[in-house]
Design an enzyme around this catalytic site. Structure first.
Site, PDB file in Angstrom:
ATOM      1  N   ASP A   1       0.841  -1.201   0.000  1.00 49.74           N
ATOM      2  CA  ASP A   1       0.000   0.000   0.000  1.00 49.74           C
ATOM      3  C   ASP A   1       0.878   1.254   0.000  1.00 49.74           C
ATOM      4  O   ASP A   1       1.016   1.929   1.014  1.00 49.74           O
ATOM      5  CB  ASP A   1      -0.906  -0.036   1.234  1.00 49.74           C
ATOM      6  CG  ASP A   1      -1.815   1.167   1.342  1.00 49.74           C
ATOM      7  OD1 ASP A   1      -2.118   1.779   0.303  1.00 49.74           O
ATOM      8  OD2 ASP A   1      -2.224   1.493   2.480  1.00 49.74           O
TER       9      ASP A   1
ATOM     10  N   LYS B   1       0.571   3.642  -2.646  1.00 51.55           N
ATOM     11  CA  LYS B   1      -0.201   4.710  -3.308  1.00 51.55           C
ATOM     12  C   LYS B   1       0.665   5.544  -4.253  1.00 51.55           C
ATOM     13  O   LYS B   1       0.750   6.764  -4.135  1.00 51.55           O
ATOM     14  CB  LYS B   1      -0.868   5.606  -2.270  1.00 51.55           C
ATOM     15  CG  LYS B   1      -1.800   4.890  -1.304  1.00 51.55           C
ATOM     16  CD  LYS B   1      -2.431   5.883  -0.331  1.00 51.55           C
ATOM     17  CE  LYS B   1      -3.343   5.189   0.670  1.00 51.55           C
ATOM     18  NZ  LYS B   1      -2.583   4.394   1.673  1.00 51.55           N
TER      19      LYS B   1
ATOM     20  N   ASP C   1       2.836   9.789  -9.476  1.00 53.84           N
ATOM     21  CA  ASP C   1       3.965  10.495 -10.077  1.00 53.84           C
ATOM     22  C   ASP C   1       3.730  10.532 -11.585  1.00 53.84           C
ATOM     23  O   ASP C   1       2.657  10.165 -12.060  1.00 53.84           O
ATOM     24  CB  ASP C   1       5.274   9.776  -9.713  1.00 53.84           C
ATOM     25  CG  ASP C   1       6.452  10.725  -9.565  1.00 53.84           C
ATOM     26  OD1 ASP C   1       6.667  11.538 -10.493  1.00 53.84           O
ATOM     27  OD2 ASP C   1       7.159  10.653  -8.547  1.00 53.84           O
TER      28      ASP C   1
ATOM     29  N   PRO D   1       3.827   9.218 -15.392  1.00 52.94           N
ATOM     30  CA  PRO D   1       3.536   7.842 -15.822  1.00 52.94           C
ATOM     31  C   PRO D   1       4.743   6.913 -15.845  1.00 52.94           C
ATOM     32  O   PRO D   1       4.651   5.765 -15.378  1.00 52.94           O
ATOM     33  CB  PRO D   1       2.947   8.037 -17.222  1.00 52.94           C
ATOM     34  CG  PRO D   1       2.277   9.370 -17.155  1.00 52.94           C
ATOM     35  CD  PRO D   1       3.185  10.209 -16.291  1.00 52.94           C
ATOM     36  N   ASN D   2       5.871   7.360 -16.368  1.00 51.28           N
ATOM     37  CA  ASN D   2       7.037   6.488 -16.477  1.00 51.28           C
ATOM     38  C   ASN D   2       7.542   6.049 -15.108  1.00 51.28           C
ATOM     39  O   ASN D   2       7.894   4.882 -14.899  1.00 51.28           O
ATOM     40  CB  ASN D   2       8.149   7.199 -17.248  1.00 51.28           C
ATOM     41  CG  ASN D   2       9.319   6.282 -17.548  1.00 51.28           C
ATOM     42  OD1 ASN D   2       9.173   5.261 -18.210  1.00 51.28           O
ATOM     43  ND2 ASN D   2      10.498   6.651 -17.053  1.00 51.28           N
TER      44      ASN D   2
ATOM     45  N   THR E   1     -10.456   7.486   3.161  1.00 50.08           N
ATOM     46  CA  THR E   1     -11.582   7.343   4.086  1.00 50.08           C
ATOM     47  C   THR E   1     -11.529   8.342   5.236  1.00 50.08           C
ATOM     48  O   THR E   1     -12.508   8.505   5.959  1.00 50.08           O
ATOM     49  CB  THR E   1     -11.651   5.914   4.658  1.00 50.08           C
ATOM     50  OG1 THR E   1     -10.409   5.587   5.262  1.00 50.08           O
ATOM     51  CG2 THR E   1     -11.977   4.909   3.564  1.00 50.08           C
TER      52      THR E   1
ATOM     53  N   ARG F   1     -14.511  -1.617  10.895  1.00 48.17           N
ATOM     54  CA  ARG F   1     -14.360  -1.823  12.332  1.00 48.17           C
ATOM     55  C   ARG F   1     -15.456  -2.761  12.829  1.00 48.17           C
ATOM     56  O   ARG F   1     -16.644  -2.474  12.629  1.00 48.17           O
ATOM     57  CB  ARG F   1     -14.484  -0.495  13.089  1.00 48.17           C
ATOM     58  CG  ARG F   1     -13.384   0.517  12.793  1.00 48.17           C
ATOM     59  CD  ARG F   1     -12.085   0.114  13.486  1.00 48.17           C
ATOM     60  NE  ARG F   1     -11.080   1.151  13.379  1.00 48.17           N
ATOM     61  CZ  ARG F   1     -10.258   1.321  12.354  1.00 48.17           C
ATOM     62  NH1 ARG F   1     -10.347   0.505  11.315  1.00 48.17           N
ATOM     63  NH2 ARG F   1      -9.349   2.272  12.350  1.00 48.17           N
TER      64      ARG F   1
ATOM     65  N   GLY G   1      -7.342  -3.072  10.850  1.00 51.19           N
ATOM     66  CA  GLY G   1      -6.058  -2.925  11.519  1.00 51.19           C
ATOM     67  C   GLY G   1      -6.122  -3.189  13.002  1.00 51.19           C
ATOM     68  O   GLY G   1      -6.089  -4.330  13.458  1.00 51.19           O
TER      69      GLY G   1
END
Length: 247
Positions: free
Chosen positions: A71, A73, A76, A78-79, A131, A192, A221
């Site tokens: 995770d 994320k 940036d 594309p390359n 979220t 949760r 979590g």
């Protein structure tokens, strides 16, 4: 292309639960991991732990039999994102994500980078609206639509770019399945079990509510990682999902 020394991905895991690891100590993380069964869940490794412990930590989890959702994320040009996604695939992760707000060219480049990996390619998903964000947060970014509307816009963009699914709030899941199709994977944080502390997640649901809404994978979590008996907590959540009873 994938590292041949890595344990093969666990193809038999049927659990929709992804446990979010959040530890500042690698020893503490592995102590927790050794108390749970890879058949009961997959594991999510985020920015903090990957920065602290690096790719070797991911490999250690895989060697213990766990599928890993990386995770990070990526967001940036594309390359750069394409190379980062390919590196994640070479590491052998089960799932990797990018920010949908990076645009269609970025997402398409990431998808193309996985073609050489064939059936060993990880699931490639995109983040829509975090979220933790509400309408006030979006207005601060100049976005005047609701979180649900923005999530739908970005999910459609993701689907049209050829990705496998999105990270979204469970509150948007039912609508996104209608718009993007049942095969489009929905991965949802902010889950949760009933009675748990909501923490910093504002738009939350219980596991059974998320399942009923159409969520494919639910990220959980602290209710698991901070449990005195995480294996039992996992079993209880899975049982509630199988029986349709709120946990």
């Amino acid at each position: 292309m994938k590292n041949e020394n890595l344990q093969q991905k666990n193809q038999t895991v049927s659990s929709p639960i992804v446990v979010a690891l959040d530890y500042a100590s690698q020893d503490a993380a592995l102590s927790f991991v050794d108390r749970i069964d890879p058949q009961d869940c997959r594991l999510k490794v985020g920015k903090e732990m990957f920065t602290l412990f690096g790719p070797q930590f991911v490999q250690t989890l895989q060697q213990r039999g766990f599928d890993v959702f990386l995770d990070l994320k990526f967001h940036d040009i594309p390359n750069t994102v394409a190379h980062a996604v390919a590196a994640a695939a070479d590491l052998g992760v089960w799932m990797v994500n990018v920010h949908a707000s990076g645009g269609s060219r970025m997402m398409a480049a990431a998808k193309d980078a996985l073609v050489p990996f064939g059936k060993d390619a990880p699931l490639l998903i995109a983040v829509t609206v975090l979220t933790s964000m509400d309408e006030e947060d979006l207005r601060g970014l100049g976005i005047t639509v609701s979180p649900a509307e923005q999530a739908e816009r970005l999910a459609v963009l993701t689907h049209n770019s050829g990705l496998d699914g999105v990270v979204c709030s469970a509150h948007e899941a039912q609508r996104l399945k209608q718009v993007c199709g049942q095969a489009f994977k929905l991965i949802t944080p902010g889950i949760r079990p009933a009675g748990s502390d909501v923490g910093d997640q504002r738009r939350i649901m219980t596991p059974i509510q998320a399942q009923q809404a159409g969520v494919d994978y639910m990220v959980i979590g602290r209710p698991i990682t901070q449990s005195s008996d995480p294996a039992q907590t996992l079993c209880d959540i899975r049982a509630s999902l199988l029986n349709g009873i709120a946990s």
